[in-house]
Each structure stands twice: as C-alpha cells, then as structure tokens.
Design a protein around this motif. Structure first.
Motif, short mmCIF file in Angstrom:
data_model
loop_
_atom_site.label_atom_id
_atom_site.label_comp_id
_atom_site.label_asym_id
_atom_site.label_seq_id
_atom_site.Cartn_x
_atom_site.Cartn_y
_atom_site.Cartn_z
N HIS A 12 14.74 6.14 17.05
CA HIS A 12 13.41 6.12 17.66
C HIS A 12 13.41 6.90 18.97
CE1 HIS A 12 11.94 2.65 15.25
NE2 HIS A 12 13.24 2.37 15.21
N HIS A 119 12.29 6.90 12.48
CA HIS A 119 11.17 5.96 12.28
C HIS A 119 10.10 6.58 11.37
CE1 HIS A 119 8.15 3.06 14.45
NE2 HIS A 119 8.26 2.82 13.16
N CYS A 127 7.54 9.62 15.77
CA CYS A 127 8.80 9.04 16.26
C CYS A 127 9.93 9.30 15.24
CB CYS A 127 8.59 7.54 16.46
SG CYS A 127 10.07 6.66 16.95
ZN LIG Z 1 9.85 4.37 16.64
#
Ligand SMILES: [Zn+2]
Length: 307
Positions: A12, A119, A127
């Motif tokens: 992330h 992500h 992300c």
């Molecule tokens: Zn994330």
C-alpha cells in the motif's frame, strides 16, 4: 513470529504527498479515528527507508477488503504527487530498498507467502501507485508457476453444466473439451435438429440457455414458479378428470388438506409437556441474543475491512 497462515503480501501507499514524512503514530491515529482497534497495516516504511512495526503480525490486518485474512499489509509513506491528489510512485531509493528487503525477509521467514500484490489488484484504487505484482513477479514467480491452474475455460465448464441439465451427461464439468463432451454435444444437437458440430456454437448455446434459469442458483424464483405451475397443472388435471363437479372436488380436497394440517397441530399441542413452552422461549431468546452478538461482531469486522 505468528501462527497466522500467511500466503500473500499486499503493498500500500499512505496516499500522502511526495516528500512529506508521516509517522506510524499519525497513521494509527487516522485508523483509530475510523473506529478500528489499531493501525490497519503491519509495517510502515518511512521516507528514510526505516521500517516501523504497525499492527502485530499475529493479528489480522485491516488494509484490503475481503483479503485481510492470510495477508501482510505493508505501507510506504507517500504515493501521491505534491498536489496531494495525483497517484505517483513517490518511493525514495531508501524506501524501494527497504520494501524489497522486508518482502525478502518475510518470504524467508514465512515460506507459505507465494504472492506479492498491490492494493489495486483487489480494489478500484490507485494504491500503491506502482504495479507491485509486476515489479515483484520474479519473487512470486518461482512458486506461482507450480500453482497455475490447468487451462480451464469457465464458460465451457458452464455450458457443460447446462448440457448435463438438458439430459446429456458427459462426465465431469471440467471446462476441458474432451471426447465425451463432444459426443454429448453432438447427441444434443441431433435431438434438437441442429447441425452436429460437436461445438458449443451459437445455435446450440441459444438452445441451452433456455434451461439456464432452472440451473442457475441465483434465480430461485424461477424454480418456485415452476413448482407453482406444476401444482396448478395438477389441480386443473383433477378438475378435468372429474368433469363438471371438478371445482367442488378440488375445493373439497383443499379443505381436507387444511383439516389434516389443523389436525396435526392439534395433536401436537395436546402432547406437549408443561415444560415445553418456557424451555422453547428461553432457547429462542438465547438464539436471538447470540445472532445479535454475531451480527454486531461481523459489522465491526466489516468496518475494519473497509481499508
Ligand atoms: Zn491501500
């Protein structure tokens, strides 16, 4: 060390502007403000490449909806350009090195980790602002090769199921075009008066789709209608069979049915011991309480999963 069965690392970004340092304490505060028990990530990598511990690895994180179980969440500080909006791979040299190091050491410690993802592989988000899967493919690759499923065509598998439902069994619906499937298709095509291609061609698919409703578990309503129709058919057949007095006969048989249901209830009631009602009520209350508790717990978990 943890007993959690880890199989994947999800990378992330903190979605903070390029060049701005953010501490773990700050991210923890953000996440706790969302009502979470702790910071959602297991590790946070600062601009200087320092690795900070977040949520203990032994605890399931809250960083990727639907995939928190079995994953490790690593977050690098940054991820958007200085305007604070535009996704950008802002990782410093130190952050890149630290991230690679951390991934390598986690994979060494937990050999069950087979995949490095971003992500965005699981959510419509930017992300972590760089293609993590691609970038770490050679790390995941060695194991991914052995776990690649055989060439199964899901559409073919689905059509095979329809073929079975149509009454042309062919063995397993394995998604693979084999001699038994081809023969079953040809038999079906012959019966339907279609060209015997042995393929799920357009005409065959159109015909198979007619029975789709009765197979698809997503459409129970259709099955219910089918049952209802069958019941009506039975009644009208009875009516036809008994001629003019049919309606009366049907009504009588419905009434008879109702009587017997009433009779069963009455018989049951007269055999119920005195303790039955209080015990049943207590049981129902306990069930209700437990369901309520579970629902509340699930809601809290779901909230945490909204990373
Ligand atoms: Zn994330």
């Amino acid at each position: 060390m943890t007993n959690r069965k880890l199989n994947e690392i999800v990378v992330h970004c903190a979605a903070t502007p390029e060049g701005r340092e953010v501490s773990v304490a700050t991210i923890r505060k953000w996440h706790k403000a969302r009502g979470w028990s702790d910071i959602g990530y297991h590790f946070v990598i600062g601009l200087d490449g320092k690795v900070h511990k977040g949520r203990p690895l032994s605890k399931t994180g809250a960083h990727v909806r639907g995939r928190n179980r079995g994953t490790v969440g690593i977050c690098y500080v940054g991820g958007v350009s200085r305007d604070g909006r535009t996704p950008k791979d802002t990782r410093t040299h130190s952050q890149k090195a630290a991230l690679l190091n951390l991934i390598n050491s986690l994979m060494a410690e937990y050999p069950s980790i087979k995949l490095i993802s971003g992500h965005h592989d699981y959510a419509a988000k930017a992300c972590p602002s760089f293609p993590a899967r691609e970038q770490y493919a050679d790390l995941s690759g060695a194991v991914a090769k052995t776990s690649t499923p055989p060439n199964v065509d899901e559409r073919y598998r689905y059509l095979q199921r329809l073929l079975t439902a149509a009454g042309y069994p062919h063995g397993l619906a394995d998604g693979i075009k084999g001699p038994r499937t081809i023969k079953a298709i040809k038999d079906y095509q012959e019966f339907m008066g279609l060209p015997k291609s042995g393929e799920f061609d357009k005409a065959t698919v159109v015909n198979l789709r007619v029975i789709e409703e009765t197979v698809s578990p997503r459409r129970p309503a259709v099955t219910a209608v089918a049952f209802k129709t069958a019941a009506f058919d039975r009644i009208s057949t009875e009516k036809a069979a008994s001629g003019t007095g049919g309606t009366l006969t049907t009504l009588a048989s419905i009434k008879e049915g109702a009587d017997s249901v009433g009779g069963i209830v009455a018989t049951f009631a007269s055999h119920v011991p005195d303790w039955f009602v209080p015990v049943a009520l207590t049981g129902a209350a306990l069930c209700f309480g437990y369901t309520w508790y579970r629902r509340d717990k699930r809601q809290r978990e779901a909230q945490e999963a909204l990373a």
